[in-house]
Design a protein around this motif. Structure first.
Motif, PDB file in Angstrom:
ATOM      1  N   ARG A   1       0.811  -1.061   0.007  1.00 10.95           N
ATOM      2  CA  ARG A   1       0.037   0.060  -0.111  1.00 10.95           C
ATOM      3  C   ARG A   1       0.730   1.294  -0.049  1.00 10.95           C
ATOM      4  NH1 ARG A   1      -3.485  -0.722   5.139  1.00 10.95           N
ATOM      5  NH2 ARG A   1      -1.479  -1.148   5.844  1.00 10.95           N
ATOM      6  N   LEU A   2       1.960   0.980   0.428  1.00  7.41           N
ATOM      7  CA  LEU A   2       3.040   2.271   0.643  1.00  7.41           C
ATOM      8  C   LEU A   2       3.486   2.450  -0.636  1.00  7.41           C
ATOM      9  CD1 LEU A   2       4.805   1.778   4.104  1.00  7.41           C
ATOM     10  CD2 LEU A   2       3.038   3.549   3.521  1.00  7.41           C
ATOM     11  N   VAL A   3       3.694   1.410  -1.426  1.00  8.02           N
ATOM     12  CA  VAL A   3       4.103   1.388  -2.645  1.00  8.02           C
ATOM     13  C   VAL A   3       3.173   2.032  -3.640  1.00  8.02           C
ATOM     14  CG1 VAL A   3       5.114   0.230  -5.052  1.00  8.02           C
ATOM     15  CG2 VAL A   3       5.592  -0.460  -2.562  1.00  8.02           C
ATOM     16  N   ALA A   4       2.078   1.788  -3.534  1.00 11.16           N
ATOM     17  CA  ALA A   4       0.821   2.517  -4.311  1.00 11.16           C
ATOM     18  C   ALA A   4       1.031   4.125  -3.907  1.00 11.16           C
ATOM     19  CB  ALA A   4      -0.482   1.774  -3.978  1.00 11.16           C
ATOM     20  N   MET A   5       0.800   4.253  -2.758  1.00 14.51           N
ATOM     21  CA  MET A   5       1.195   5.545  -2.328  1.00 14.51           C
ATOM     22  C   MET A   5       1.981   6.290  -2.973  1.00 14.51           C
ATOM     23  SD  MET A   5       2.918   7.873  -0.423  1.00 14.51           S
ATOM     24  CE  MET A   5       4.017   7.019   0.810  1.00 14.51           C
ATOM     25  N   ALA A   6       3.491   6.000  -3.050  1.00 14.77           N
ATOM     26  CA  ALA A   6       4.685   6.499  -3.782  1.00 14.77           C
ATOM     27  C   ALA A   6       4.108   6.570  -5.296  1.00 14.77           C
ATOM     28  CB  ALA A   6       5.719   5.637  -3.502  1.00 14.77           C
ATOM     29  N   HIS A   7       3.680   5.754  -5.776  1.00 15.29           N
ATOM     30  CA  HIS A   7       3.393   5.789  -7.294  1.00 15.29           C
ATOM     31  C   HIS A   7       2.338   6.916  -7.695  1.00 15.29           C
ATOM     32  CE1 HIS A   7       4.710   2.487  -9.680  1.00 15.29           C
ATOM     33  NE2 HIS A   7       4.615   1.591  -8.892  1.00 15.29           N
TER      34      HIS A   7
END
Lengths: 246, 272
Positions: free
Chosen positions: A140-146
């Motif tokens: 979910r943090l990766v999606a946030m960064a995207h």
């Protein structure tokens, strides 16, 4: 303060326990310290200790080089996980003595064989640690960064690595604990120097003062490394973590 | 009014394990005007989060036309999704950096939005040191400080307790009035939608079933009876669409408790 008290208690306990047997068989702390001091003054200690340390460090580095990539791949890829799962289990099950024997028979009684035996023994435990860590990555943090337009390199460096790093740190510490013990065993069966060699040498001469002196030396070095190097590194790196009150 | 989001015959299906595909979005048409506050209302699994992911560019596998203009997209997730190893301030720096906002503007942007949400004193705190409500406020600051033209919000307050949630909703409206961002807000709460939106799209089964314009003047008060009345109409529309039973008769409304005039700072300290 409490640590110091605990240490003093341990030494006193050792002293009392040693009274139950004759000093040649179970020397107390004072006699052991005297024997240790004699060895240090003799100057031989440095070579043996340095050789052991070298094998420990080389073994740990090689174990991390083997264990971390395999763990990362297993955490990221389900097929790799299914395929390598059994390998890791087998790797964990085979006793370190077997690895040491195989390495010395196949590669000869040399330094390389010793380090390979040490690394191969420790690698599966490191793999398991990293594997779990990578599986726990918060996507979910990766999606946030995207969403916030972060580049792939930024995501790896600032979102993924900080999540994997605690597990690498933990496996290095944990790996070190295993590797100390394997190194001594490997030295006992296949090296002409080092702490393990010395222990075996004094064991054959049935000199318990020296055996305990070398054990004591080894333990002190290990505690110093833990307290003066690993703990401070960890404290600095993970200052952001919540402190758990018990 | 110029439109900033244009979606035409958007379709998306997920493949199941047995090879059958299940339609999640079916021929969606959507136009959102600049500065509009749109709420998409629907039950869980109706496809509203999927639509938001498509609009945000997180999901690129779909059929149809999607065009999002009018500047950068800011996104507020259901959870704060802050990086736990960075302080509040560093979390903001992270997105300012990744969105390539010039460094010279960072401190001004951060100060402005932290002040708007009452978080100015919490810059050096780590996410685990602040409450859930404050963390979600910080996530709102994070979405705002990259100066998006469009703000996408995916049930951002549904994980918060009611008192905290209503406080942040009022804050959000105040911020929206000052900045006039285009907002697409996904929710399953008819009351929340009635309080916030200009326009509500009722969604179910991957399609919009009904459009409702909210006739309530701004600024709005969370305890306004008109919002309650309107939310009943919305629920009725929602119930008709998803085949729910009849809506129960109006219950007598007790005197609402007002907290909106509580000092913002006190509220922050009280973790609400």
């Amino acid at each position: 303060m409490l640590k110091l008290l605990s240490l003093v208690t341990a030494v006193i306990f050792w002293g009392i326990l040693s009274l139950t047997l004759p000093p040649e068989i179970f020397p107390g702390p004072l006699e052991t310290a005297r024997a240790l001091w004699g060895e240090i003054a003799g100057g031989q200690v440095v070579t043996d200790l340095a050789m052991t340390m070298l094998r420990v460090i080389a073994g740990l580095l090689l174990a991390l080089m083997l264990g971390v990539p395999v763990g990362v791949v297993m955490g990221l890829n389900r097929r790799a996980e299914a395929f390598l799962d059994v390998w890791v289990m087998i790797g964990l099950t085979v006793p370190s003595l077997c690895y040491a024997i195989m390495a010395f028979i196949w590669f000869g009684l040399n330094e390389g064989a010793a380090i390979i035996a040490i690394a191969v023994t420790a690698a599966p435990s490191i793999t398991i640690n990293i594997w779990e860590g990578v599986k726990n990555i918060d996507t979910r943090l990766v999606a946030m960064a995207h969403v916030f337009e972060a580049s792939r390199a930024t995501i790896v460096r600032r979102v993924l690595l900080p999540q994997i790093f605690p597990y690498v740190m933990a496996s290095a510490r944990f790996g070190l604990g295993i590797i100390w013990k394997i190194t001594v065993l490997v030295e006992l069966i296949g090296r002409p120097n080092g702490v393990g060699f010395k222990l075996f040498y004094w064991y054959q001469l049935a000199d318990m003062r020296q055996v305990l002196a070398w054990t004591l030396l080894f333990t002190i070095i290990m505690i110093l490394i833990e307290l003066l190097i690993l703990k401070p590194i960890e404290r600095r790196l993970f200052a952001w973590r919540p402190k758990v009150a018990v | 009014m110029t439109s900033v989001i244009e979606v035409a015959s958007l379709r998306k299906a997920f493949k199941g394990r047995d090879g059958t595909s299940r339609a999640v979005l079916t021929d969606l048409e959507l136009t959102v005007g600049a500065g509009e506050f749109l709420c998409i209302l629907g039950p869980s699994g109706c496809g509203k989060s999927t639509l938001l992911n498509v609009l945000a560019g997180l999901d690129k596998v779909y059929e149809g036309q999607v065009s999002v203009s009018g500047g950068r997209v800011g996104y507020l997730f259901q959870e704060p999704r802050l990086l736990p190893w960075l302080t509040a301030d560093e979390n903001l720096d992270f997105v300012l950096d990744s969105c390539r906002v010039p460094t010279s503007r960072w401190s001004e942007l951060k100060s402005r939005y932290l002040a708007m949400t009452g978080l100015s004193d919490y810059r050096d705190y780590y996410p685990h040191q602040i409450s859930g409500g404050m963390a979600q406020r910080l996530a709102l600051v994070r979405a705002l400080c990259v100066e998006p033209g469009i703000l996408l919000m995916d049930e951002p307050f549904s994980g918060l307790d009611e008192i905290t949630a209503r406080r942040i909703r009022s804050d959000l409206l105040a911020i929206w009035r000052q900045t006039r961002k285009t907002i697409v807000f996904v929710t399953h709460s008819a009351y929340e939608a009635s309080f916030l939106a200009d326009r509500i799209l009722v969604m179910s089964g991957g399609a919009f079933r009904q459009q409702m314009l909210v006739p309530i003047a701004r600024p709005r008060n969370y305890d306004d009876l008109a919002i309650f009345e309107f939310s009943r109409e919305v629920i009725k529309a929602l119930g008709d669409e998803i085949g729910g039973g009849p809506v129960p008769a109006v219950l007598p409304v007790t005197e609402p408790i007002l907290i909106d005039d509580l000092d913002r700072h006190v509220a922050a300290r009280m973790n609400i």
